[in-house]
Design an enzyme around this catalytic site. Structure first.
Site, short mmCIF file in Angstrom:
data_model
loop_
_atom_site.label_atom_id
_atom_site.label_comp_id
_atom_site.label_asym_id
_atom_site.label_seq_id
_atom_site.Cartn_x
_atom_site.Cartn_y
_atom_site.Cartn_z
N ASP A 15 -6.36 4.85 -5.62
CA ASP A 15 -7.02 5.55 -4.52
C ASP A 15 -7.37 6.98 -4.94
OD1 ASP A 15 -7.98 5.94 -1.96
OD2 ASP A 15 -6.20 5.12 -0.98
N MET A 16 -8.23 7.62 -4.18
CA MET A 16 -8.63 9.01 -4.44
C MET A 16 -9.16 9.55 -3.12
SD MET A 16 -10.46 11.70 -5.40
CE MET A 16 -10.75 12.86 -6.70
N ASN A 17 -8.29 10.29 -2.41
CA ASN A 17 -8.59 10.58 -1.01
C ASN A 17 -9.15 11.94 -0.68
OD1 ASN A 17 -8.10 8.21 0.61
ND2 ASN A 17 -6.01 8.29 -0.15
N ASP A 72 -12.76 1.90 4.84
CA ASP A 72 -11.58 1.79 5.70
C ASP A 72 -11.97 1.21 7.06
OD1 ASP A 72 -9.74 2.72 3.91
OD2 ASP A 72 -9.65 4.76 4.70
N ASP A 127 0.84 -1.21 0.00
CA ASP A 127 0.00 0.00 0.00
C ASP A 127 0.88 1.25 0.00
OD1 ASP A 127 -2.31 1.89 1.08
OD2 ASP A 127 -3.27 0.01 0.53
C1 GLA Z 1 -6.91 5.48 1.96
C2 GLA Z 1 -7.34 4.06 1.72
C3 GLA Z 1 -6.59 3.12 2.62
C4 GLA Z 1 -5.11 3.29 2.38
C5 GLA Z 1 -4.72 4.74 2.58
C6 GLA Z 1 -3.28 4.98 2.19
O1 GLA Z 1 -7.32 5.92 3.19
O2 GLA Z 1 -8.72 3.91 1.90
O3 GLA Z 1 -6.97 1.79 2.40
O4 GLA Z 1 -4.79 2.86 1.10
O5 GLA Z 1 -5.52 5.61 1.80
O6 GLA Z 1 -2.88 6.29 2.37
#
Ligand code: GLA
Length: 767
Positions: free
Chosen positions: A507-509, A579, A395
């Site tokens: 991912d896209m946070n 998460d 990750d």
């Molecule tokens: C997000 C994802 C997590 C992980 C983090 C890494 O929060 O949902 O599963 O990959 O980013 O920064």
């Protein structure tokens, strides 16, 4: 006669025609209108229809027949395309109702505001929710779309009806496209705008579809999915009365606060009752409006969110909306799951990955967070392989400066400090252990502290004089720009190609903010296009990577389940549901997300949550059972697991491989919804295609009154077949033989003691 009375008479006449039609009492009907008399005589001679799309032999009527439903259309005298029916399956062309002549009630409730128009534009006397709004070059903000022609086309897979509308005064055509998935009782709608003139036309709202539900006596119930980070897709229900319920995302991604999905029923249970439902295949800002008037006429409208949206349709250009998929089914709430799951597997998910079982994965995030090293990851890989894991995913934290979430995003190179010899030694190790290798990326983002941002500060969305707001210390790249797309394609292509990466977690946070694009704005362009161009950019990059690496799988993650929709699933293989991996939370999240995602796409991990096992002991068995209902993953720190836990985990993974074909690709029925009893109980049944094999996962969180449970009735087995029921993963479990009728009628006793966190996995197989 006063106009008011004339209107009432007209409505009454239409009602009479409908009733007369139903009773087959036709010729002697007094009629002021020859057209209607002709229609009735003609339809009496019409032949029966099968599933598919049919046109009436003499009238401008169409019927879209699925196995369980019919959807009918007709053209009004004024050239409006009207929906005339949607509901249980009709049998003959004779059953198609004629379009209403007028629905005006009074000057305050005029035509065509009350008409069941398939694609109402903003214009004329329309005051309800509309599907489209445009401004023409001369400033006219009034759309007047009239029927031109219709074609039934049968491409390779699903048949389509194309209805072309033309604006009465401007060279704008809109084609309504209806794809029919008969076996899944679904209609997939899109609209295409084509500018056939010399001057630009500004599109301001371009929804995918308008759906009309028939009026009925009882109040409808609306089910939606809502949530937040760590608590996505929770089922919400409410009665709908006159007014509009609006669901939307303004974030530039699908969002986890609301999901582009709805269901409307009256008295449906999990397995019985009529339900109308729908979902948008769009991974950007979207909106669905559900409006009901005081007489109970319900309309659902939806598509790309018009909030801050604009699109300049240049001369000769076209714009196609994303798909709005909707259906009618009479098998309760689970009937929605079966249909959307099958449709997604058959027509949405990428090939050839959809034909193979999804692998059991290990993901390092919760174990190591940013502390990613070659040695640490190799150690975890060794433990993961011992459990039977098939895909090892590193990750966040593998690229330069990524020791926390303040730096590094955008620089998609391997950190030479953490991986002095590149990723190759780790990947070789992972391969030697018999696993595939996957890696985390967040392509749409950059940190201010990154080489990418230092070199290209203009590559993010921004307004020159405004603060560039950070969220999780990061900024959003402008994926509408082709140079940004090329940079990302190049970087990811290298990462995947040079390292034998078979899986990326995309991912896209954070949501988009300050949606400016100074270089693009101007006389001929409108930067408000970014809401669409961003999504098309994501799709383009994913599509290109898949084309160049046909064996690649992609996981869609957006801080958990913030990008779970059928648009992203056309190019990704699974979704990270949340998460939050606490099993109590997960039962609610997975119940909701399973309305959209089939088992093979629903990513679930067994982790070390809850961390304080002294205070809140949840057996490993229970955590596995919750995670086994979709695509199983492990996220705990395996170096810290006891030998006993490692052995037990290996046993559960072996059991999962035995039943995953049913869990990933079978029918999924929620026998007991956690929402119906506060999460204390839940049970899910998965069934294979011929119903000869099923898996039941059942859960009881606690039993404060030491009461035995009622027997659990199993769904949809073959009544006359004999089955063997066995609890899997339990050393002393014995098997029981029972008929399908007994399993469905009497049900089975759940093997639960009075302890907290009881769960079981029952395998039911035809003997
Ligand atoms: C997000 C994802 C997590 C992980 C983090 C890494 O929060 O949902 O599963 O990959 O980013 O920064």
């Amino acid at each position: 006669m006063p106009k008011f009375l004339r209107n009432i008479k007209q409505v009454t006449y239409n009602n009479m025609v409908e009733q007369t039609h139903r009773k087959d009492y036709t010729i002697s009907m007094p009629s002021p209108d020859n057209i209607i008399t002709e229609n009735i005589i003609t339809t009496k001679k019409a032949t029966a229809t099968d599933t598919g799309i049919y046109k009436h032999p003499t009238q401008q009527y169409w019927i879209l027949n699925t196995e369980k439903s019919s959807y009918t259309l007709g053209i009004s005298r004024d050239g409006l395309v009207l929906q005339t029916y949607w509901g249980p399956r009709l049998l003959t062309l004779e059953d198609i109702p004629e379009p209403p002549l007028r629905m005006e009630r009074a000057a305050q409730d005029p035509d065509p505001s009350n008409m069941p128009e398939e694609y109402p534009g903003y214009g004329g006397l329309r005051y309800r929710e509309i599907a489209a709004q445009v401004t023409c070059a001369d400033g006219t903000r009034d759309l007047d779309l009239r029927f031109v022609e219709a074609d039934i086309v049968v491409p390779t897979n699903l048949p389509e009806l194309h209805i072309t509308l033309q604006d009465a005064s401007y060279p704008l055509q809109v084609t309504l496209k209806y794809q029919l998935d008969s076996t899944n009782d679904l209609i997939i709608r899109r609209a295409t705008f084509s500018n056939q003139g010399e001057e630009t036309i500004n599109l301001e709202r371009v929804y995918s579809a308008t759906w009309h539900l028939p009026r009925q006596f009882a109040t409808r119930r609306l089910t939606t999915l809502a949530g937040h980070w760590g608590g996505e897709t929770r089922v919400q229900q409410r009665p709908i009365v006159a007014g509009t319920v609006q669901m939307e995302s303004r974030k530039g991604i699908t969002s986890g606060n609301a999901y582009p999905w709805f269901a409307l029923d009256t008295q449906a249970s999990e397995e019985q009752g009529e339900v109308y439902f729908g979902t948008l295949a769009w991974s950007g800002s979207w909106k669905i409006n559900i409006s009901t008037n005081i007489m109970g006429a319900t309309i659902v409208n939806g598509g790309i969110n018009e909030h801050d949206f604009a699109w300049t349709l240049e001369a000769g250009a076209s714009f196609e909306t994303p798909a709005f998929i909707a259906g009618f089914a009479n098998e309760g709430m689970n009937g929605i799951r079966q249909r959307l799951h099958r449709y997604t597997r058959q027509h949405v998910l990428p090939h050839p990955q959809v034909e193979k079982p999804r692998p059991v994965l290990y993901n390092s995030w919760e174990a190591t967070f940013f502390d990613v090293t070659e040695a640490g990851q190799s150690e975890l890989a060794k433990h993961a392989a011992r459990l039977g894991v098939e895909l090892f995913v590193v990750d966040d934290g593998w690229f330069p400066a990524r020791v926390n979430d303040h730096a590094g995003l955008g620089d998609w190179r391997v950190d030479p400090q953490k991986f002095p010899h590149g990723l190759k030694p780790l990947i070789d190790n992972v391969h030697a252990l018999g696993m595939e290798f996957g890696i985390w990326v967040e392509p749409e983002m950059t940190n201010a502290d990154s080489d990418l941002y230092r070199t290209h500060p203009d590559w993010i969305y921004h307004f020159p004089k405004r603060t560039r707001h950070e969220a999780r210390n990061q900024l959003v790249l402008n994926l509408g720009r082709s140079d940004v797309q090329e940079y990302l394609i190049d970087a990811l292509d290298k990462l995947i190609g040079e390292n034998e990466v078979s899986y990326i977690k995309w991912d896209m946070n954070r949501p988009i903010s300050e949606p400016g694009w100074p270089e693009y704005s101007g006389a001929h362009h409108d930067a408000r296009e970014i809401w669409v161009r961003h999504v098309l950019g994501v799709y383009h990059i994913m599509d290109t990577l898949r084309e160049r690496h046909p064996a690649l799988s992609i996981e869609s993650c957006a801080s958990g389940g913030f990008r779970a929709d059928l648009g992203i699933l056309e190019r990704t293989d699974q979704v990270w549901s949340s998460d939050n991996t606490h099993p109590d939370a997960r039962l609610f999240i997975q119940e909701g997300i399973s309305y959209i995602l089939p088992g093979r796409t629903m990513g679930n991990w067994v982790t070390d949550t809850p961390a304080d096992r002294q205070m809140n002991e949840i057996p490993l068995r229970y955590r596995f059972h919750v995670a086994m209902m979709g695509m199983l993953g492990i996220g705990g720190h395996l170096s810290h697991w006891s030998e006993a836990d490692m052995d037990e985990a290996a046993r559960w993974i072996a059991v999962y491989k035995q039943i995953r074909h049913i869990v990933q690709d079978g029918e999924q029925h929620w026998l007991i919804s956690p929402s119906s009893n506060d999460g204390n109980l839940a049970a899910v049944e998965c069934l294979n295609a011929d119903h000869s094999e099923a898996v039941v996962l059942a859960f009881r969180r606690s039993n404060p009154f030491w009461e035995p449970l009622p027997r659990l009735r199993i769904y949809n087995l073959l009544a006359e077949a004999q089955y063997t029921v066995q609890e899997l993963g339990h050393d002393n479990a014995t098997s029981v033989a029972m008929s399908g009728a007994a399993l469905m009628g009497r049900g089975i006793e759940l093997p639960f003691s009075t302890s907290s966190y009881e769960s079981c996995l029952l395998h039911i197989k035809r003997s």
